[in-house]
Design a protein around this motif. Structure first.
Motif, PDB file in Angstrom:
ATOM      1  N   HIS A  53      -7.837  -5.188 -14.100  1.00 22.70           N
ATOM      2  CA  HIS A  53      -6.287  -5.396 -14.183  1.00 22.70           C
ATOM      3  C   HIS A  53      -5.545  -4.149 -13.470  1.00 22.70           C
ATOM      4  O   HIS A  53      -4.642  -4.438 -12.596  1.00 22.70           O
ATOM      5  N   CYS A  54      -6.111  -2.931 -13.687  1.00 18.57           N
ATOM      6  CA  CYS A  54      -5.228  -1.935 -13.226  1.00 18.57           C
ATOM      7  C   CYS A  54      -5.411  -1.850 -11.751  1.00 18.57           C
ATOM      8  O   CYS A  54      -4.486  -1.625 -11.153  1.00 18.57           O
ATOM      9  N   ALA A  55      -6.609  -2.010 -11.318  1.00 21.42           N
ATOM     10  CA  ALA A  55      -7.003  -1.778  -9.830  1.00 21.42           C
ATOM     11  C   ALA A  55      -6.251  -2.993  -8.988  1.00 21.42           C
ATOM     12  O   ALA A  55      -6.096  -2.744  -7.862  1.00 21.42           O
ATOM     13  N   GLN A  56      -6.003  -4.007  -9.584  1.00 22.01           N
ATOM     14  CA  GLN A  56      -5.373  -5.246  -8.969  1.00 22.01           C
ATOM     15  C   GLN A  56      -3.952  -5.321  -9.252  1.00 22.01           C
ATOM     16  O   GLN A  56      -3.420  -6.459  -9.322  1.00 22.01           O
ATOM     17  N   GLU A  57      -3.293  -4.230  -9.808  1.00 28.41           N
ATOM     18  CA  GLU A  57      -2.111  -4.366 -10.406  1.00 28.41           C
ATOM     19  C   GLU A  57      -0.855  -5.126  -9.752  1.00 28.41           C
ATOM     20  O   GLU A  57      -0.946  -4.851  -8.495  1.00 28.41           O
ATOM     21  N   GLU A  95      -5.377  -1.397   1.385  1.00 27.95           N
ATOM     22  CA  GLU A  95      -6.645  -0.660   1.642  1.00 27.95           C
ATOM     23  C   GLU A  95      -6.680   0.456   0.346  1.00 27.95           C
ATOM     24  O   GLU A  95      -7.855   0.662  -0.004  1.00 27.95           O
ATOM     25  N   THR A  96      -5.646   0.634  -0.215  1.00 22.40           N
ATOM     26  CA  THR A  96      -5.504   1.510  -1.467  1.00 22.40           C
ATOM     27  C   THR A  96      -5.981   0.566  -2.731  1.00 22.40           C
ATOM     28  O   THR A  96      -6.948   1.327  -3.409  1.00 22.40           O
ATOM     29  N   ASP A  97      -5.776  -0.519  -2.480  1.00 23.42           N
ATOM     30  CA  ASP A  97      -6.495  -1.357  -3.648  1.00 23.42           C
ATOM     31  C   ASP A  97      -7.846  -1.491  -3.517  1.00 23.42           C
ATOM     32  O   ASP A  97      -8.645  -1.601  -4.656  1.00 23.42           O
ATOM     33  N   SER A 169      -0.884  11.904 -14.050  1.00 22.82           N
ATOM     34  CA  SER A 169      -1.234  13.217 -13.571  1.00 22.82           C
ATOM     35  C   SER A 169      -2.614  12.995 -12.641  1.00 22.82           C
ATOM     36  O   SER A 169      -3.443  12.249 -13.125  1.00 22.82           O
ATOM     37  N   ILE A 170      -2.794  13.695 -11.604  1.00 20.65           N
ATOM     38  CA  ILE A 170      -3.965  13.525 -10.789  1.00 20.65           C
ATOM     39  C   ILE A 170      -4.177  14.867 -10.140  1.00 20.65           C
ATOM     40  O   ILE A 170      -3.243  15.726  -9.906  1.00 20.65           O
ATOM     41  N   GLN A 410      -2.798   4.126  -7.992  1.00 17.64           N
ATOM     42  CA  GLN A 410      -4.127   3.603  -8.090  1.00 17.64           C
ATOM     43  C   GLN A 410      -5.297   4.676  -8.147  1.00 17.64           C
ATOM     44  O   GLN A 410      -6.548   4.482  -8.721  1.00 17.64           O
ATOM     45  N   TYR A 411      -4.971   5.634  -7.509  1.00 15.70           N
ATOM     46  CA  TYR A 411      -6.025   6.913  -7.606  1.00 15.70           C
ATOM     47  C   TYR A 411      -6.174   7.270  -9.046  1.00 15.70           C
ATOM     48  O   TYR A 411      -7.239   7.482  -9.371  1.00 15.70           O
TER      49      TYR A 411
END
Length: 444
Positions: A53-57, A95-97, A169-170, A410-411
């Protein structure tokens, strides 16, 4: 979307040591306590369904919302909400997804990140509560302006974010080279372009969205203004109106200026196909020869005075592509290997076509240019589609900032750790790991 995070950021020494010890025993990420204290494992691993779900938000339209992207009002708005970004630029985040989906089942660990050395042209940084910190800045023999441009663009997108303190935070590494070397087993890296097989590369906006002084291209917003003045007209300083150049009044030629050295296999074929053609204004520039530059260099906005603009890749992507797509002209390109963020919006056929694709060796270029010259209504439709799709939407400064924030989120969604801003040294002292961007900028 993300697992709950600890409410404290700056840990007491004892707490850090405890958490580090736990991480070391369970995951074995580092052999040194000093190294392990640079991150905190997230408190819980997300279930696979949650990760998906998060990756395809997506951000659905709010009930009864009538908001629409209006270029005159919103093009320079770096602070659009997530919902507005998704409504305005639905094809921008492909591309990010995809990169996030690839890491659903194997989230990025600190060891993964640390496995990529910060070599020449690279920067390692942290985003904490919406604030940018520089952790490591490698030598920049030829790309220092790119690094500063990229960091300024990212910082601008963060500062404009509504409730930026809520951003995840990343810790990440990016390269300022034309492309990232991506051998098997290397850690994640952000880059300006990528190929389909570059699984560890995360696509970021290129430096030209800030400025590109080396080729005499100024700030991006100023370039867009100059291009729009040619196509749409502008009001002169004395208050008089200078009309724009109608598409059918443009030079019925294909224009290209550039160096063969960066991609001789492709660019030499363009020259060969265009040789001795009346519709061709194709010239090679020797960047080491001042006289040659003075004679052959064409300001980027003056490309828009031509009906057709040629686009060729260089060592990887070509930074001129986004400028050409700002023109009310027909961009003609060979099949593109190197991806950029806006490429998902490219359409090469049908009524929505916004550019023309030719064969890799440009063998069909004469036939296609002749067709467009003989069918000016077709050519004009493609040019108008490019303006609506790119100049007035996907290549606006607003879209760039939307992309930066989506990349951060996404990262973060596939990162299994949170960085810490203070590491514990062997003598028990807390030392800062990064320099606030504002301070770093004044020192470099």
């Amino acid at each position: 979307m993300l697992a709950q995070r600890p409410s404290f950021r700056f840990l007491a020494t004892g707490a850090i040591v405890s958490i580090v010890a736990f991480a070391f025993l369970i995951f074995g990420t580092r052999s040194s306590r000093d190294a392990a204290s640079r991150y905190i494992l997230k408190t819980a691993r997300l279930e696979s369904s949650s990760q998906t779900h998060c990756a395809q938000e997506t951000y659905p339209t709010p009930p009864n919302s009538s908001w629409e992207f209006v270029v005159e009002r919103d093009a320079l708005n770096h602070g659009l909400s997530d919902e507005q970004c998704q409504l305005a630029f639905p094809k921008l985040f492909v591309e990010t997804d995809k990169s996030a989906l690839l890491r659903q089942e194997a989230m990025i660990t600190y060891k993964d990140l640390d496995s990529r050395e910060v070599e020449d042209g690279m920067v390692r940084a942290i985003i904490d509560r919406g604030q940018l910190y520089i952790v490591e800045y490698a030598p920049m023999p030829v790309t220092a302006s790119r690094a500063r441009a990229t960091l300024n663009s990212l910082h601008r997108a963060l500062m404009a974010t509504p409730d930026r303190h809520l951003l995840p935070s990343i810790e990440f590494i990016f390269t300022t080279e034309d492309f990232a070397n991506d051998p098997t087993g290397r850690g994640p890296v952000w880059a300006y372009s990528k190929r389909d097989a570059d699984d560890s590369v995360w696509l970021m906006p290129d430096f030209g969205y800030w400025a590109w002084p080396e080729v005499q291209i100024g700030p991006y917003h100023e370039v867009r203004r100059r291009i729009a003045a040619i196509d749409d007209g502008e009001t002169a300083p004395d208050g008089s109106y200078v009309p724009g150049l109608r598409f059918q009044d443009k030079k019925k030629q294909l224009v290209w200026r550039g160096s063969l050295a960066t991609n001789p296999a492709v660019r030499s074929k363009l020259l060969k196909s265009a040789q001795s053609r009346s519709w061709a204004s194709v010239r090679v520039i020797d960047w080491a020869d001042e006289n040659d530059i003075r004679f052959n260099l064409l300001p980027i906005e003056d490309h828009c005075r031509y009906m057709f603009v040629a686009h060729t890749e260089g060592r990887s992507f070509s930074g001129r592509g986004k400028y050409l797509l700002n023109c009310r002209s027909v961009m003609i390109s060979h099949p593109l290997i190197w991806r950029e963020a806006h490429h998902a919006a490219l359409v090469s056929s049908g009524p929505d076509a916004n550019y023309v694709e030719v064969e890799q060796d440009f063998a069909d270029l004469p036939r296609k240019v002749d067709f467009l010259i003989d069918n000016p209504q077709v050519a004009e439709r493609i040019a108008e589609n490019a303006v609506r799709t790119f100049r007035d939407r996907y290549l606006t400064p607003a879209a760039e900032s939307c992309y930066w924030r989506h990349l951060v989120k996404q990262y973060a969604s596939v990162l299994d750790f949170e960085p810490v801003l203070f590491a514990t040294s062997r003598d028990g002292k807390l030392t800062p790991r990064g320099t606030p961007f504002e301070t770093w900028l004044l020192m470099n």
